[in-house]
Design a protein around this motif. Sequence first.
Motif, PDB file in Angstrom:
ATOM      1  N   GLY A 100       0.781  -1.230   0.000  1.00 17.60           N
ATOM      2  CA  GLY A 100       0.000   0.000   0.000  1.00 17.60           C
ATOM      3  C   GLY A 100       0.811   1.276   0.000  1.00 17.60           C
ATOM      4  N   LEU A 101       2.135   1.180  -0.148  1.00 16.39           N
ATOM      5  CA  LEU A 101       2.971   2.374  -0.030  1.00 16.39           C
ATOM      6  C   LEU A 101       2.668   3.437  -1.089  1.00 16.39           C
ATOM      7  CD1 LEU A 101       6.510   1.020   0.956  1.00 16.39           C
ATOM      8  CD2 LEU A 101       4.960   2.431   2.321  1.00 16.39           C
ATOM      9  N   ASP A 102       2.263   3.020  -2.293  1.00 15.93           N
ATOM     10  CA  ASP A 102       1.997   4.014  -3.339  1.00 15.93           C
ATOM     11  C   ASP A 102       0.871   4.963  -2.951  1.00 15.93           C
ATOM     12  OD1 ASP A 102       3.986   2.988  -4.903  1.00 15.93           O
ATOM     13  OD2 ASP A 102       2.668   1.835  -6.216  1.00 15.93           O
ATOM     14  N   GLY A 103      -0.055   4.507  -2.105  1.00 16.19           N
ATOM     15  CA  GLY A 103      -1.157   5.359  -1.687  1.00 16.19           C
ATOM     16  C   GLY A 103      -1.039   5.864  -0.260  1.00 16.19           C
ATOM     17  N   ALA A 104       0.136   5.719   0.341  1.00 14.87           N
ATOM     18  CA  ALA A 104       0.308   6.091   1.750  1.00 14.87           C
ATOM     19  C   ALA A 104       0.375   7.604   1.936  1.00 14.87           C
ATOM     20  CB  ALA A 104       1.589   5.465   2.303  1.00 14.87           C
ATOM     21  N   ASP A 105      -0.133   8.056   3.068  1.00 15.36           N
ATOM     22  CA  ASP A 105       0.125   9.428   3.505  1.00 15.36           C
ATOM     23  C   ASP A 105       1.550   9.483   4.054  1.00 15.36           C
ATOM     24  OD1 ASP A 105      -2.462  10.309   2.885  1.00 15.36           O
ATOM     25  OD2 ASP A 105      -3.232   9.670   4.837  1.00 15.36           O
ATOM     26  N   ALA A 106       2.073  10.692   4.199  1.00 13.49           N
ATOM     27  CA  ALA A 106       3.434  10.833   4.731  1.00 13.49           C
ATOM     28  C   ALA A 106       3.465  11.901   5.818  1.00 13.49           C
ATOM     29  CB  ALA A 106       4.416  11.192   3.627  1.00 13.49           C
ATOM     30  N   GLU A 107       4.076  11.556   6.939  1.00  9.46           N
ATOM     31  CA  GLU A 107       4.365  12.524   7.999  1.00  9.46           C
ATOM     32  C   GLU A 107       5.829  12.925   7.895  1.00  9.46           C
ATOM     33  OE1 GLU A 107       1.385  11.274  11.656  1.00  9.46           O
ATOM     34  OE2 GLU A 107       3.478  10.642  11.717  1.00  9.46           O
ATOM     35  N   ARG A 108       6.098  14.201   8.095  1.00  6.39           N
ATOM     36  CA  ARG A 108       7.488  14.672   8.101  1.00  6.39           C
ATOM     37  C   ARG A 108       7.929  14.919   9.531  1.00  6.39           C
ATOM     38  NH1 ARG A 108      10.584  15.773   3.870  1.00  6.39           N
ATOM     39  NH2 ARG A 108       9.643  15.735   1.781  1.00  6.39           N
ATOM     40  N   HIS A 109       8.922  14.167   9.957  1.00  2.68           N
ATOM     41  CA  HIS A 109       9.462  14.294  11.312  1.00  2.68           C
ATOM     42  C   HIS A 109      10.726  15.155  11.273  1.00  2.68           C
ATOM     43  CE1 HIS A 109       7.132  11.324  13.761  1.00  2.68           C
ATOM     44  NE2 HIS A 109       6.776  10.947  12.544  1.00  2.68           N
ATOM     45  N   PRO A 110      10.780  16.217  12.092  1.00  4.79           N
ATOM     46  CA  PRO A 110      11.983  17.057  12.096  1.00  4.79           C
ATOM     47  C   PRO A 110      13.171  16.346  12.724  1.00  4.79           C
ATOM     48  CG  PRO A 110      10.489  17.727  13.859  1.00  4.79           C
ATOM     49  CD  PRO A 110       9.757  16.688  13.039  1.00  4.79           C
ATOM     50  N   ILE A 111      14.333  16.610  12.166  1.00  4.92           N
ATOM     51  CA  ILE A 111      15.604  16.076  12.673  1.00  4.92           C
ATOM     52  C   ILE A 111      16.482  17.271  13.041  1.00  4.92           C
ATOM     53  CG2 ILE A 111      17.641  14.687  12.094  1.00  4.92           C
ATOM     54  CD1 ILE A 111      15.883  13.192  10.094  1.00  4.92           C
ATOM     55  N   PHE A 112      17.248  17.141  14.128  1.00  2.00           N
ATOM     56  CA  PHE A 112      17.986  18.288  14.644  1.00  2.00           C
ATOM     57  C   PHE A 112      19.480  18.008  14.766  1.00  2.00           C
ATOM     58  CE2 PHE A 112      13.656  18.929  15.870  1.00  2.00           C
ATOM     59  CZ  PHE A 112      13.469  20.301  15.756  1.00  2.00           C
ATOM     60  N   ASP A 113      20.270  19.003  14.386  1.00  2.48           N
ATOM     61  CA  ASP A 113      21.707  18.981  14.641  1.00  2.48           C
ATOM     62  C   ASP A 113      21.943  19.491  16.061  1.00  2.48           C
ATOM     63  OD1 ASP A 113      22.280  18.162  11.987  1.00  2.48           O
ATOM     64  OD2 ASP A 113      22.119  20.231  11.306  1.00  2.48           O
ATOM     65  N   VAL A 114      22.802  18.811  16.794  1.00  2.00           N
ATOM     66  CA  VAL A 114      23.038  19.123  18.201  1.00  2.00           C
ATOM     67  C   VAL A 114      24.487  19.585  18.374  1.00  2.00           C
ATOM     68  CG1 VAL A 114      22.928  18.242  20.567  1.00  2.00           C
ATOM     69  CG2 VAL A 114      21.418  17.288  18.805  1.00  2.00           C
ATOM     70  N   SER A 115      24.673  20.676  19.115  1.00  3.40           N
ATOM     71  CA  SER A 115      26.023  21.134  19.454  1.00  3.40           C
ATOM     72  C   SER A 115      26.116  21.334  20.962  1.00  3.40           C
ATOM     73  CB  SER A 115      26.374  22.436  18.733  1.00  3.40           C
ATOM     74  OG  SER A 115      25.503  23.485  19.122  1.00  3.40           O
ATOM     75  N   ALA A 116      27.313  21.157  21.494  1.00  2.40           N
ATOM     76  CA  ALA A 116      27.576  21.376  22.920  1.00  2.40           C
ATOM     77  C   ALA A 116      28.822  22.230  23.022  1.00  2.40           C
ATOM     78  CB  ALA A 116      27.767  20.054  23.647  1.00  2.40           C
ATOM     79  N   ALA A 117      28.694  23.372  23.699  1.00  5.57           N
ATOM     80  CA  ALA A 117      29.807  24.317  23.814  1.00  5.57           C
ATOM     81  C   ALA A 117      30.338  24.682  22.426  1.00  5.57           C
ATOM     82  CB  ALA A 117      30.918  23.749  24.694  1.00  5.57           C
ATOM     83  N   GLY A 118      29.436  24.776  21.453  1.00  5.12           N
ATOM     84  CA  GLY A 118      29.811  25.183  20.108  1.00  5.12           C
ATOM     85  C   GLY A 118      30.406  24.098  19.238  1.00  5.12           C
ATOM     86  N   VAL A 119      30.473  22.870  19.753  1.00  2.00           N
ATOM     87  CA  VAL A 119      31.085  21.755  19.019  1.00  2.00           C
ATOM     88  C   VAL A 119      30.002  20.749  18.638  1.00  2.00           C
ATOM     89  CG1 VAL A 119      32.770  19.873  19.140  1.00  2.00           C
ATOM     90  CG2 VAL A 119      33.261  22.073  20.231  1.00  2.00           C
ATOM     91  N   ASP A 120      30.071  20.212  17.436  1.00  6.16           N
ATOM     92  CA  ASP A 120      29.091  19.232  16.964  1.00  6.16           C
ATOM     93  C   ASP A 120      28.992  18.064  17.942  1.00  6.16           C
ATOM     94  OD1 ASP A 120      27.373  17.735  15.252  1.00  6.16           O
ATOM     95  OD2 ASP A 120      29.113  16.622  14.529  1.00  6.16           O
ATOM     96  N   ALA A 121      27.746  17.715  18.315  1.00  6.73           N
ATOM     97  CA  ALA A 121      27.522  16.618  19.251  1.00  6.73           C
ATOM     98  C   ALA A 121      26.578  15.565  18.685  1.00  6.73           C
ATOM     99  CB  ALA A 121      26.968  17.160  20.571  1.00  6.73           C
ATOM    100  N   GLY A 122      26.304  15.617  17.396  1.00 11.95           N
ATOM    101  CA  GLY A 122      25.510  14.568  16.786  1.00 11.95           C
ATOM    102  C   GLY A 122      24.219  15.071  16.173  1.00 11.95           C
ATOM    103  N   THR A 123      23.419  14.132  15.720  1.00  9.25           N
ATOM    104  CA  THR A 123      22.132  14.400  15.076  1.00  9.25           C
ATOM    105  C   THR A 123      21.050  13.661  15.840  1.00  9.25           C
ATOM    106  OG1 THR A 123      23.203  14.607  12.917  1.00  9.25           O
ATOM    107  CG2 THR A 123      20.824  14.228  12.927  1.00  9.25           C
ATOM    108  N   ALA A 124      19.964  14.368  16.167  1.00  6.17           N
ATOM    109  CA  ALA A 124      18.900  13.795  16.986  1.00  6.17           C
ATOM    110  C   ALA A 124      17.651  13.554  16.154  1.00  6.17           C
ATOM    111  CB  ALA A 124      18.573  14.714  18.155  1.00  6.17           C
ATOM    112  N   VAL A 125      17.185  12.316  16.190  1.00  4.45           N
ATOM    113  CA  VAL A 125      15.931  11.929  15.560  1.00  4.45           C
ATOM    114  C   VAL A 125      14.849  11.767  16.622  1.00  4.45           C
ATOM    115  CG1 VAL A 125      14.783  10.188  14.130  1.00  4.45           C
ATOM    116  CG2 VAL A 125      17.206  10.732  13.742  1.00  4.45           C
TER     117      VAL A 125
END
Length: 239
Positions: free
Chosen positions: A82-107
């Motif tokens: 059924g994927l061809d007729g599926a609805d889609a939700e968009r989930h935001p993804i966030f870049d994370v920094s700590a003390a100005g330094v990259d700390a990963g990506t949060a889903v």
Amino acid sequence: MSDSPVGVVGDTTVADRLREAGVAVEPGTADSVPTTERVVAVGRPALRAVAVADTDPLVLPVDAGRGVRSVAREAVPAAVAGLDGADAERHPIFDVSAAGVDAGTAVFDVTAVTMEAARISEYAVETASDVVGQFRADGVTLAMPAGSTGYARRVGGPVVVPADSAGVVAPIAPFQTNPDHWVVSLDGLSVSIKRDEATVALYVDGTETTTVSRGESVRLRRGRSLRVAVLGESRSRFR
């Protein structure tokens, strides 16, 4: 159903079941996500791998949690059909920094927590335009919609649906009798350590990435989004 192959990450037995149902399958791994237009992600680690990969497929989550409206394994062949007729939700993804330094990506979520028992710290939370609150607690978790049914819910936060950059701020064991929880925009949100009685560890989607000291801040920035298929087989996020 489209004749194009479906990527599968996280479980080879699911790939085998789809092949038995006549579906063209391109298997992948967390380190090598298929570049197909549709991907079945089995389990939370597989879903996270697909979310942070340099692709933008329509994703069918399987046993990956209520927050992303997963389907059960036994429902995968019908859901893929059924994927061809599926609805889609968009989930935001966030870049994370700590003390100005990259700390990963949060889903799912970002959590700052003291590493020693019976020790608390003081946290200040601010959006890009407002002061949310300042409190003493064991820690604080910032949950994306995909993660709002997880740890944030267990510490009293609400379940939220995907909507722009909205997410949940939930203190962990706060030193007050009637703690607040907030639904705010996570884009530009910062958490500062105002007082630390112990080392504060930072976890991104459950993995410790760094530590944060007094006077330092953790900041979230909106990045890409994850397209999640929603079908009749998808589980409700509210029950």
